[in-house]
Design a protein around this motif. Structure first.
Motif, PDB file in Angstrom:
ATOM      1  N   UNK A 149       0.711  -1.273   0.086  1.00  0.00           N
ATOM      2  CA  UNK A 149      -0.058  -0.091   0.092  1.00  0.00           C
ATOM      3  C   UNK A 149       0.735   1.049   0.050  1.00  0.00           C
ATOM      4  N   UNK A 150       1.891   1.202   0.845  1.00  0.00           N
ATOM      5  CA  UNK A 150       2.821   2.452   0.859  1.00  0.00           C
ATOM      6  C   UNK A 150       3.427   2.705  -0.485  1.00  0.00           C
ATOM      7  N   UNK A 151       3.983   1.449  -1.236  1.00  0.00           N
ATOM      8  CA  UNK A 151       4.646   1.730  -2.449  1.00  0.00           C
ATOM      9  C   UNK A 151       3.712   2.311  -3.478  1.00  0.00           C
ATOM     10  N   UNK A 152       2.431   1.684  -3.373  1.00  0.00           N
ATOM     11  CA  UNK A 152       1.531   2.143  -4.365  1.00  0.00           C
ATOM     12  C   UNK A 152       1.193   3.514  -4.304  1.00  0.00           C
ATOM     13  N   UNK A 153       1.184   4.367  -3.049  1.00  0.00           N
ATOM     14  CA  UNK A 153       0.904   5.698  -2.821  1.00  0.00           C
ATOM     15  C   UNK A 153       2.056   6.481  -3.306  1.00  0.00           C
ATOM     16  N   UNK A 154       3.261   6.070  -3.000  1.00  0.00           N
ATOM     17  CA  UNK A 154       4.587   6.444  -3.427  1.00  0.00           C
ATOM     18  C   UNK A 154       4.595   6.576  -4.931  1.00  0.00           C
ATOM     19  N   UNK A 155       3.900   5.432  -5.707  1.00  0.00           N
ATOM     20  CA  UNK A 155       4.049   5.618  -7.045  1.00  0.00           C
ATOM     21  C   UNK A 155       3.176   6.465  -7.354  1.00  0.00           C
ATOM     22  N   UNK A 156       1.921   6.697  -6.816  1.00  0.00           N
ATOM     23  CA  UNK A 156       0.806   7.398  -7.405  1.00  0.00           C
ATOM     24  C   UNK A 156       1.463   8.824  -7.214  1.00  0.00           C
ATOM     25  N   UNK A 157       1.975   9.293  -6.055  1.00  0.00           N
ATOM     26  CA  UNK A 157       2.460  10.437  -5.853  1.00  0.00           C
ATOM     27  C   UNK A 157       3.664  10.927  -7.295  1.00  0.00           C
ATOM     28  N   UNK A 158       4.629   9.758  -7.328  1.00  0.00           N
ATOM     29  CA  UNK A 158       5.496  10.132  -8.538  1.00  0.00           C
ATOM     30  C   UNK A 158       4.703  10.563  -9.839  1.00  0.00           C
ATOM     31  N   UNK A 159       3.665   9.741 -10.317  1.00  0.00           N
ATOM     32  CA  UNK A 159       3.067   9.728 -11.248  1.00  0.00           C
ATOM     33  C   UNK A 159       2.346  11.307 -11.466  1.00  0.00           C
ATOM     34  N   UNK A 160       1.754  11.647 -10.292  1.00  0.00           N
ATOM     35  CA  UNK A 160       1.234  12.983 -10.222  1.00  0.00           C
ATOM     36  C   UNK A 160       2.336  14.198 -10.431  1.00  0.00           C
ATOM     37  N   UNK A 196      -2.173  25.735  -1.682  1.00  0.00           N
ATOM     38  CA  UNK A 196      -1.593  25.559  -3.096  1.00  0.00           C
ATOM     39  C   UNK A 196      -0.282  25.384  -3.378  1.00  0.00           C
ATOM     40  N   UNK A 197       0.345  24.852  -1.973  1.00  0.00           N
ATOM     41  CA  UNK A 197       1.691  24.030  -2.226  1.00  0.00           C
ATOM     42  C   UNK A 197       1.680  22.957  -2.564  1.00  0.00           C
ATOM     43  N   UNK A 198       2.528  22.346  -3.580  1.00  0.00           N
ATOM     44  CA  UNK A 198       2.497  21.152  -3.936  1.00  0.00           C
ATOM     45  C   UNK A 198       2.510  20.047  -3.067  1.00  0.00           C
ATOM     46  N   UNK A 199       1.695  18.929  -3.092  1.00  0.00           N
ATOM     47  CA  UNK A 199       1.510  17.835  -1.949  1.00  0.00           C
ATOM     48  C   UNK A 199       1.026  18.116  -0.640  1.00  0.00           C
ATOM     49  N   UNK A 200       0.624  19.616  -0.516  1.00  0.00           N
ATOM     50  CA  UNK A 200      -0.131  19.817   1.017  1.00  0.00           C
ATOM     51  C   UNK A 200      -1.563  19.463   0.748  1.00  0.00           C
ATOM     52  N   UNK A 247      -9.973   9.090  -3.618  1.00  0.00           N
ATOM     53  CA  UNK A 247     -11.422   9.383  -3.171  1.00  0.00           C
ATOM     54  C   UNK A 247     -11.652  10.453  -2.146  1.00  0.00           C
ATOM     55  N   UNK A 248     -10.435  10.610  -1.369  1.00  0.00           N
ATOM     56  CA  UNK A 248     -10.814  11.379  -0.301  1.00  0.00           C
ATOM     57  C   UNK A 248      -9.534  12.657  -0.282  1.00  0.00           C
ATOM     58  N   UNK A 249      -8.543  12.362   0.102  1.00  0.00           N
ATOM     59  CA  UNK A 249      -7.505  13.413   0.321  1.00  0.00           C
ATOM     60  C   UNK A 249      -6.938  13.876  -1.146  1.00  0.00           C
ATOM     61  N   UNK A 250      -6.601  12.759  -2.010  1.00  0.00           N
ATOM     62  CA  UNK A 250      -5.827  12.915  -3.179  1.00  0.00           C
ATOM     63  C   UNK A 250      -4.381  13.143  -3.067  1.00  0.00           C
ATOM     64  N   UNK A 251      -3.827  13.393  -3.963  1.00  0.00           N
ATOM     65  CA  UNK A 251      -2.280  13.566  -3.883  1.00  0.00           C
ATOM     66  C   UNK A 251      -2.016  14.993  -3.498  1.00  0.00           C
ATOM     67  N   UNK A 252      -2.628  16.006  -3.687  1.00  0.00           N
ATOM     68  CA  UNK A 252      -2.379  17.332  -3.179  1.00  0.00           C
ATOM     69  C   UNK A 252      -1.607  18.221  -4.358  1.00  0.00           C
ATOM     70  N   UNK A 253      -1.780  17.751  -5.708  1.00  0.00           N
ATOM     71  CA  UNK A 253      -1.332  18.803  -6.634  1.00  0.00           C
ATOM     72  C   UNK A 253      -2.459  19.704  -7.328  1.00  0.00           C
ATOM     73  N   UNK A 254      -3.841  19.301  -7.062  1.00  0.00           N
ATOM     74  CA  UNK A 254      -4.882  19.923  -7.726  1.00  0.00           C
ATOM     75  C   UNK A 254      -4.697  21.388  -7.774  1.00  0.00           C
ATOM     76  N   UNK A 255      -4.802  21.926  -6.440  1.00  0.00           N
ATOM     77  CA  UNK A 255      -4.812  23.315  -6.384  1.00  0.00           C
ATOM     78  C   UNK A 255      -3.351  24.055  -6.720  1.00  0.00           C
ATOM     79  N   UNK A 256      -2.407  23.304  -6.884  1.00  0.00           N
ATOM     80  CA  UNK A 256      -0.945  23.612  -7.317  1.00  0.00           C
ATOM     81  C   UNK A 256      -1.057  23.944  -8.840  1.00  0.00           C
TER      82      UNK A 256
END
Length: 263
Positions: A96-107, A210-214, A223-232
């Protein structure tokens, strides 16, 4: 005669002011032409060199970020193979942790790709764009509406602006239940306001979001928090067009996302 003479003296200053404003909207704008007296040509050359350095600085940092994100995928792939021999209960958490890291990298890679790929700017009518986005979201059951108002046309990248407003509309629906949109003019700017009925945000977080990944939502779930790049991405696109975006709590409750874009 003095008036004409003063206008001729002030003309280079106006040219520099226009060039500085254009640089703020588009770092890839064409350099100024080297014309006029020797002193003016020297100043124009210095301005063009500054513009080139700024562009190279941004491109180098962006490319470095993309390279780092890309290279992180290799050790993550090795980790995924190595956890195969770990007990099942521990393997699920590690996976699960690796999936989250890969998701952040893709974003991060998508963010870098979008910011380094300039789109063609064409005349764009904002009310029609917002109506199109709201209609698409309404078809999937989301509560969205656009107030009828004046037609506002500006020069912009249609794909980038579509992503900007799409991100804000999705946030309004996700965290506020519904999205109400209006478009109007404010002197030399077009203004788009997107309201929701959510809880709003603390004033201390109005810039941090507006900060990346915040993210105020601690979950890494899409479905909830997302990655944190949308507003950036939203702010990057708005500032790339010479404008900006701000989040303001409404007195009666809810949040307003206010986008200003120069006409």
């Amino acid at each position: 005669v003095a008036y004409i003479f003063a206008r001729r003296l002030a003309a280079p200053i106006r040219i520099f002011a226009d060039a500085a404003e254009r640089l703020g909207r588009d770092p890839r704008a064409e350099p100024l032409a080297l014309t006029g007296p020797r002193e003016i040509r020297s100043a124009v050359g210095a301005f063009n060199e500054m513009q080139g350095r700024l562009r190279r600085y941004v491109e180098d940092r962006t490319a470095m970020m993309g390279a780092i994100a890309h290279d992180l995928r290799t050790p993550l792939t090795r980790l995924r193979f190595r956890i195969e021999g770990v007990p099942e209960d521990q393997r699920a958490k590690m996976s699960s942790d690796i999936d989250q890291m890969e998701e952040m990298i893709s974003a991060a890679l998508n963010f870098v790709r979008d910011t380094t790929r300039p789109g063609e700017r064409t005349p764009l009518e904002l009310s029609s764009l917002l109506e199109s986005l709201c209609d698409e979201m309404a078809e999937t059951g989301h509560a969205t509406e656009v107030e009828s108002g004046e037609k506002v046309v500006l020069e912009g990248d249609p794909m980038a602006l579509r992503r900007l407003f799409s991100n804000l509309l999705e946030n309004a629906v996700k965290f506020g239940g519904r999205a109400r949109t209006r478009v109007f003019r404010d002197e030399t700017h077009a203004v788009v306001e997107i309201e929701d009925d959510g809880p709003g945000i603390p004033p201390a977080d109005s810039e941090k979001v507006f900060e990346p990944f915040y993210r105020r939502e601690p979950s890494r779930s899409r479905q909830t928090g997302g990655i944190g790049l949308g507003l950036a991405v939203v702010r990057s696109i708005a500032r790339g067009h010479g404008g900006d975006v701000a989040l303001v709590n409404r007195a009666g409750g809810g949040l307003t996302a206010r986008v200003q874009l120069p006409l």
